[in-house]
Design a protein around this motif. Sequence first.
Motif, PDB file in Angstrom:
ATOM      1  N   ASP A  95      -5.109   9.739  10.026  1.00 51.37           N
ATOM      2  CA  ASP A  95      -5.408   8.641   9.100  1.00 51.37           C
ATOM      3  C   ASP A  95      -5.691   9.152   7.692  1.00 51.37           C
ATOM      4  O   ASP A  95      -5.610   8.386   6.732  1.00 51.37           O
ATOM      5  CB  ASP A  95      -6.634   7.860   9.593  1.00 51.37           C
ATOM      6  N   ASN A  96      -6.041  10.424   7.586  1.00 47.63           N
ATOM      7  CA  ASN A  96      -6.463  10.995   6.311  1.00 47.63           C
ATOM      8  C   ASN A  96      -5.377  11.784   5.602  1.00 47.63           C
ATOM      9  O   ASN A  96      -5.665  12.459   4.616  1.00 47.63           O
ATOM     10  CB  ASN A  96      -7.678  11.918   6.525  1.00 47.63           C
ATOM     11  N   VAL A  97      -4.143  11.738   6.081  1.00 45.33           N
ATOM     12  CA  VAL A  97      -3.057  12.441   5.393  1.00 45.33           C
ATOM     13  C   VAL A  97      -2.897  11.832   4.002  1.00 45.33           C
ATOM     14  O   VAL A  97      -2.717  10.613   3.883  1.00 45.33           O
ATOM     15  CB  VAL A  97      -1.743  12.331   6.174  1.00 45.33           C
ATOM     16  N   PRO A  98      -2.988  12.635   2.937  1.00 51.66           N
ATOM     17  CA  PRO A  98      -2.923  12.070   1.586  1.00 51.66           C
ATOM     18  C   PRO A  98      -1.666  11.232   1.371  1.00 51.66           C
ATOM     19  O   PRO A  98      -0.568  11.606   1.799  1.00 51.66           O
ATOM     20  CB  PRO A  98      -2.919  13.315   0.688  1.00 51.66           C
ATOM     21  N   ILE A  99      -1.830  10.109   0.731  1.00 51.76           N
ATOM     22  CA  ILE A  99      -0.759   9.181   0.339  1.00 51.76           C
ATOM     23  C   ILE A  99      -0.071   8.587   1.567  1.00 51.76           C
ATOM     24  O   ILE A  99      -0.034   7.361   1.740  1.00 51.76           O
ATOM     25  CB  ILE A  99       0.286   9.849  -0.581  1.00 51.76           C
ATOM     26  N   LEU A 100       0.467   9.458   2.439  1.00 49.04           N
ATOM     27  CA  LEU A 100       1.231   8.976   3.587  1.00 49.04           C
ATOM     28  C   LEU A 100       0.358   8.206   4.570  1.00 49.04           C
ATOM     29  O   LEU A 100       0.822   7.245   5.187  1.00 49.04           O
ATOM     30  CB  LEU A 100       1.910  10.153   4.290  1.00 49.04           C
ATOM     31  N   GLY A 101      -0.903   8.616   4.735  1.00 47.86           N
ATOM     32  CA  GLY A 101      -1.791   7.916   5.654  1.00 47.86           C
ATOM     33  C   GLY A 101      -1.956   6.452   5.259  1.00 47.86           C
ATOM     34  O   GLY A 101      -1.918   5.556   6.111  1.00 47.86           O
ATOM     35  N   TRP A 102      -2.123   6.217   3.964  1.00 46.80           N
ATOM     36  CA  TRP A 102      -2.270   4.835   3.480  1.00 46.80           C
ATOM     37  C   TRP A 102      -0.986   4.058   3.723  1.00 46.80           C
ATOM     38  O   TRP A 102      -1.017   2.889   4.110  1.00 46.80           O
ATOM     39  CB  TRP A 102      -2.622   4.865   1.997  1.00 46.80           C
ATOM     40  N   LEU A 103       0.161   4.695   3.499  1.00 45.46           N
ATOM     41  CA  LEU A 103       1.445   4.022   3.698  1.00 45.46           C
ATOM     42  C   LEU A 103       1.674   3.711   5.173  1.00 45.46           C
ATOM     43  O   LEU A 103       2.145   2.616   5.521  1.00 45.46           O
ATOM     44  CB  LEU A 103       2.580   4.888   3.149  1.00 45.46           C
ATOM     45  N   TRP A 104       1.349   4.666   6.051  1.00 47.06           N
ATOM     46  CA  TRP A 104       1.536   4.441   7.487  1.00 47.06           C
ATOM     47  C   TRP A 104       0.710   3.248   7.973  1.00 47.06           C
ATOM     48  O   TRP A 104       1.141   2.469   8.809  1.00 47.06           O
ATOM     49  CB  TRP A 104       1.137   5.689   8.268  1.00 47.06           C
ATOM     50  N   LEU A 105      -0.510   3.157   7.438  1.00 45.36           N
ATOM     51  CA  LEU A 105      -1.417   2.087   7.859  1.00 45.36           C
ATOM     52  C   LEU A 105      -1.188   0.798   7.081  1.00 45.36           C
ATOM     53  O   LEU A 105      -1.900  -0.192   7.313  1.00 45.36           O
ATOM     54  CB  LEU A 105      -2.871   2.548   7.681  1.00 45.36           C
ATOM     55  N   ARG A 106      -0.224   0.836   6.145  1.00 43.02           N
ATOM     56  CA  ARG A 106       0.094  -0.337   5.319  1.00 43.02           C
ATOM     57  C   ARG A 106      -1.135  -0.853   4.584  1.00 43.02           C
ATOM     58  O   ARG A 106      -1.348  -2.064   4.437  1.00 43.02           O
ATOM     59  CB  ARG A 106       0.723  -1.446   6.162  1.00 43.02           C
TER      60      ARG A 106
END
Length: 272
Positions: free
Chosen positions: A52-63
């Motif tokens: 969940d904490n992967v920079p940038i991509l985590g936010w995108l994955w979780l929409r």
Amino acid sequence: MAAWVFPFLMFWVGAAVGSFLNVVVYRIPAGLSLLHPPSHCPKCHHRLQAHDNVPILGWLWLRGRCRYCRTAISVRYPLVEALTGGLFLTAFLQFGLSLETLAAWLLISWLLALAFIDLDTFTLPNSLTQSGLGVGLIAQVILLHPLNEGWGTTAEALMGGIVGAVLGIWIFDGLVFFGAILLGQPAMGGGDGKLAALLGAWLGWQGMVLSGFLACALGAFFGGGAIALGLLSRRDPIPFGPFLSVAALVALFWGETLIHLYLRLFFPLGVS
């Protein structure tokens, strides 16, 4: 190794630092520990997993929502990560794989944390301005001067940082004092002088003066524009820390060029 690998890694190092800066911006004004508890959703308090904490991509994955309670997560989190990554990459491209790049990364981190905290709270925490000043003076000695030129150069580098810091806080404290007299209200917060001292420690007195001048110009432009558009009144406070931080980044990357251009324009006989 492919030419793109190092720039790619530098960007993601910056993005990871940006993820930590988001924690700093949220927790320091709230008086919370930076280390405990681990990252969690501020709404449901569920601990976030590593993916969940992967920079940038985590936010995108979780929409843009918490995986557990579906609360919206501000888009500012990935934007800060991307901004930090971009600035880290810019420093690497300009200074190469060097101690100067490491020093630039440290300064960038302090500036971003202070800028966003000031935007949120209209404060510049002493814990960050004072620690940033101290790290700046250490960086002058360890990172920013050639180690093989002797102790005289080391002392000169340290003294340059001290002079820049003292001059910065004197100038801005003077602006606060005289501005309050002329305007009948505080012209800027007390933390701005401490941020100027931090800039003097890192950039020297010339870089600090350039940063202050550029920050005043930016503040006047955006503040005047906001007042003209009716977004602010003349009595509304405007955080000055972000303008100082942006100006300091300009001085960091292009300060020598701008100062040399100024000297060529106004003192052409004194510049070779």
